[in-house]
Motif scaffolding. Structure first.
Motif, PDB file in Angstrom:
ATOM      1  N   ASP A 121       1.021  -1.576   0.100  1.00 45.13           N
ATOM      2  CA  ASP A 121      -0.004   0.109  -0.326  1.00 45.13           C
ATOM      3  C   ASP A 121       0.686   0.650  -0.295  1.00 45.13           C
ATOM      4  O   ASP A 121       0.288   2.433  -0.157  1.00 45.13           O
ATOM      5  CB  ASP A 121      -1.144   0.245   1.667  1.00 45.13           C
ATOM      6  CG  ASP A 121      -2.095  -0.616   0.674  1.00 45.13           C
ATOM      7  OD1 ASP A 121      -1.991  -1.648   0.030  1.00 45.13           O
ATOM      8  OD2 ASP A 121      -2.894  -0.568   1.259  1.00 45.13           O
ATOM      9  N   LEU A 122       2.301   1.045   0.520  1.00 44.99           N
ATOM     10  CA  LEU A 122       2.804   2.548   1.080  1.00 44.99           C
ATOM     11  C   LEU A 122       3.586   2.289  -0.676  1.00 44.99           C
ATOM     12  O   LEU A 122       3.847   3.788  -1.149  1.00 44.99           O
ATOM     13  CB  LEU A 122       4.379   2.051   1.705  1.00 44.99           C
ATOM     14  CG  LEU A 122       5.194   3.316   1.547  1.00 44.99           C
ATOM     15  CD1 LEU A 122       4.657   4.759   2.135  1.00 44.99           C
ATOM     16  CD2 LEU A 122       6.888   2.805   2.128  1.00 44.99           C
ATOM     17  N   LEU A 124       1.438   1.330  -3.199  1.00 44.03           N
ATOM     18  CA  LEU A 124       0.259   1.847  -4.929  1.00 44.03           C
ATOM     19  C   LEU A 124       0.173   3.546  -4.195  1.00 44.03           C
ATOM     20  O   LEU A 124      -0.120   4.353  -5.173  1.00 44.03           O
ATOM     21  CB  LEU A 124      -0.397   1.421  -3.990  1.00 44.03           C
ATOM     22  CG  LEU A 124      -0.581  -0.196  -4.628  1.00 44.03           C
ATOM     23  CD1 LEU A 124      -1.248  -0.981  -4.201  1.00 44.03           C
ATOM     24  CD2 LEU A 124      -0.643   0.233  -6.314  1.00 44.03           C
ATOM     25  N   ASN A 125       0.390   4.169  -3.129  1.00 41.53           N
ATOM     26  CA  ASN A 125       0.168   5.685  -2.672  1.00 41.53           C
ATOM     27  C   ASN A 125       1.400   6.441  -3.503  1.00 41.53           C
ATOM     28  O   ASN A 125       1.259   7.724  -3.482  1.00 41.53           O
ATOM     29  CB  ASN A 125       0.443   6.110  -1.377  1.00 41.53           C
ATOM     30  CG  ASN A 125      -1.416   5.260  -1.090  1.00 41.53           C
ATOM     31  OD1 ASN A 125      -2.432   5.235  -1.321  1.00 41.53           O
ATOM     32  ND2 ASN A 125      -0.545   5.009   0.823  1.00 41.53           N
ATOM     33  N   MET A 126       2.948   6.182  -3.744  1.00 42.97           N
ATOM     34  CA  MET A 126       3.927   6.935  -4.110  1.00 42.97           C
ATOM     35  C   MET A 126       3.501   6.651  -6.189  1.00 42.97           C
ATOM     36  O   MET A 126       3.756   7.559  -6.138  1.00 42.97           O
ATOM     37  CB  MET A 126       5.006   6.163  -4.515  1.00 42.97           C
ATOM     38  CG  MET A 126       5.516   5.976  -2.969  1.00 42.97           C
ATOM     39  SD  MET A 126       7.029   4.773  -3.129  1.00 42.97           S
ATOM     40  CE  MET A 126       8.138   4.888  -0.862  1.00 42.97           C
ATOM     41  N   GLU A 129      -3.525   6.867  -8.984  1.00 43.86           N
ATOM     42  CA  GLU A 129      -4.186   5.411  -9.221  1.00 43.86           C
ATOM     43  C   GLU A 129      -4.041   5.320  -9.723  1.00 43.86           C
ATOM     44  O   GLU A 129      -5.580   4.461  -9.958  1.00 43.86           O
ATOM     45  CB  GLU A 129      -5.634   7.046  -8.995  1.00 43.86           C
ATOM     46  CG  GLU A 129      -5.027   7.774  -7.921  1.00 43.86           C
ATOM     47  CD  GLU A 129      -6.052   8.512  -7.453  1.00 43.86           C
ATOM     48  OE1 GLU A 129      -7.131   8.508  -8.046  1.00 43.86           O
ATOM     49  OE2 GLU A 129      -6.324   9.808  -6.597  1.00 43.86           O
ATOM     50  N   GLN A 155      -5.627  -2.494  -1.072  1.00 41.80           N
ATOM     51  CA  GLN A 155      -5.677  -2.285  -2.670  1.00 41.80           C
ATOM     52  C   GLN A 155      -5.290  -3.356  -3.530  1.00 41.80           C
ATOM     53  O   GLN A 155      -4.775  -3.066  -4.037  1.00 41.80           O
ATOM     54  CB  GLN A 155      -4.680  -0.629  -2.442  1.00 41.80           C
ATOM     55  CG  GLN A 155      -5.740   0.597  -1.883  1.00 41.80           C
ATOM     56  CD  GLN A 155      -4.943   1.730  -2.613  1.00 41.80           C
ATOM     57  OE1 GLN A 155      -4.681   2.118  -3.369  1.00 41.80           O
ATOM     58  NE2 GLN A 155      -4.292   1.989  -1.915  1.00 41.80           N
ATOM     59  N   ARG A 158      -5.270  -3.283  -6.770  1.00 42.98           N
ATOM     60  CA  ARG A 158      -3.990  -2.529  -7.583  1.00 42.98           C
ATOM     61  C   ARG A 158      -2.802  -3.358  -8.143  1.00 42.98           C
ATOM     62  O   ARG A 158      -1.567  -3.113  -8.449  1.00 42.98           O
ATOM     63  CB  ARG A 158      -4.165  -1.483  -7.442  1.00 42.98           C
ATOM     64  CG  ARG A 158      -5.736  -0.420  -8.049  1.00 42.98           C
ATOM     65  CD  ARG A 158      -4.778   1.012  -6.749  1.00 42.98           C
ATOM     66  NE  ARG A 158      -4.226   1.825  -7.944  1.00 42.98           N
ATOM     67  CZ  ARG A 158      -2.993   2.678  -6.813  1.00 42.98           C
ATOM     68  NH1 ARG A 158      -3.246   3.126  -5.718  1.00 42.98           N
ATOM     69  NH2 ARG A 158      -1.935   2.999  -7.459  1.00 42.98           N
TER      70      ARG A 158
END
Length: 252
Positions: A121-122, A124-126, A129, A155, A158
């Motif tokens: 998740d870290l 993916l947040n980088m 979207e 997520q 993804r």
């Protein structure tokens, strides 16, 4: 907590502790494979001391089955690392032990980071979207939503997941445990999987290598795909950077 001896301080030891200076404890499966530099189970992978603890009888096959009844053995070994070696963080050499991430962190009351998937998740947040992470795992048929949720992945949609279980050389050394590793051949197989993932989905913005045996091939994957590549070593080094802070030096 100190990097250098200070004669002005009073040092104390916890009851039952028999050694010091190894901040990270690593739980190891009972496997018979070559542990080359970059592998979680090779001490030279790390720029700091680590303490290994084998989970006797805990095979790869047993880990892939994700049996909750295995937790007591994992907890016992982790407590021994904490009490005898004074480690301040616990990881493992098998991301499938992530099934026990939350209960182990609760019971030990110290940082626990059992699976490289905790970074998902870290990462993916980088990314944007509309981008995904390509996850390369030892066995894609065993990596299900239950395990992903156990390590805090929210997520899941993804993630593009691919496994190495059908790759001849990887299977021979990692799953069949023939006791021999053809490094070049395995590296080529891992790169092939990564390139095929990109061919199937161009939205992959980064790769995450799930298996602790895969960091030795991370640089080759990155050279081939031109994307950021994360793995067990990026997770453990991140955790260590907070567990044992170092003073800054430089010029002003």
């Amino acid at each position: 907590m100190l990097s250098l001896r200070d004669d002005s301080l009073i040092y104390r030891i916890e009851k039952g502790q028999v050694s010091m200076g190894e901040p990270v404890g690593i739980l190891l499966l009972d496997t018979s494979v070559p542990f080359v530099p970059g592998d979680v189970a090779n001490a030279t992978t790390w720029n700091f001391p680590v303490r290994f603890k084998k989970l006797r009888g805990f095979s790869v096959e047993r880990a892939l089955k994700r049996d909750p009844s295995n937790y007591e053995q994992v907890l016992k070994a982790a407590r021994e690392l904490k009490e005898e070696a004074g480690v301040r963080g616990i990881t493992s050499d098998c991301g499938f032990l992530g099934l026990f991430q939350k209960p182990l962190a609760q019971d030990l009351e110290m940082p626990v980071f059992l699976s490289s998937l905790m970074q998902a998740d870290l990462l993916l947040n980088m990314l944007g979207e509309d981008q995904k992470i390509g996850v390369i795992t030892v066995d894609s048929s065993s990596l299900d939503d239950g395990l992903l949720k156990a390590v805090g992945v929210r997520q899941i949609d993804r993630l593009f997941i691919a496994g190495l279980q059908q790759k001849k050389n990887f299977h021979a050394f990692a799953l069949a445990e023939i006791g021999e590793l053809d490094f070049k051949a395995v590296s080529q197989e891992v790169v092939e999987v990564a390139l095929e993932m990109l061919r199937q989905d161009r939205s992959i913005g980064a790769f995450l290598l799930e298996c602790s045996l895969l960091p030795p091939y991370a640089a080759s994957v990155q050279q081939a795909v031109g994307k950021p590549v994360f793995d067990f070593t990026t997770l453990v080094n991140f955790a260590f950077s907070g567990i044992q802070r170092r003073e800054f030096t430089g010029f002003v």
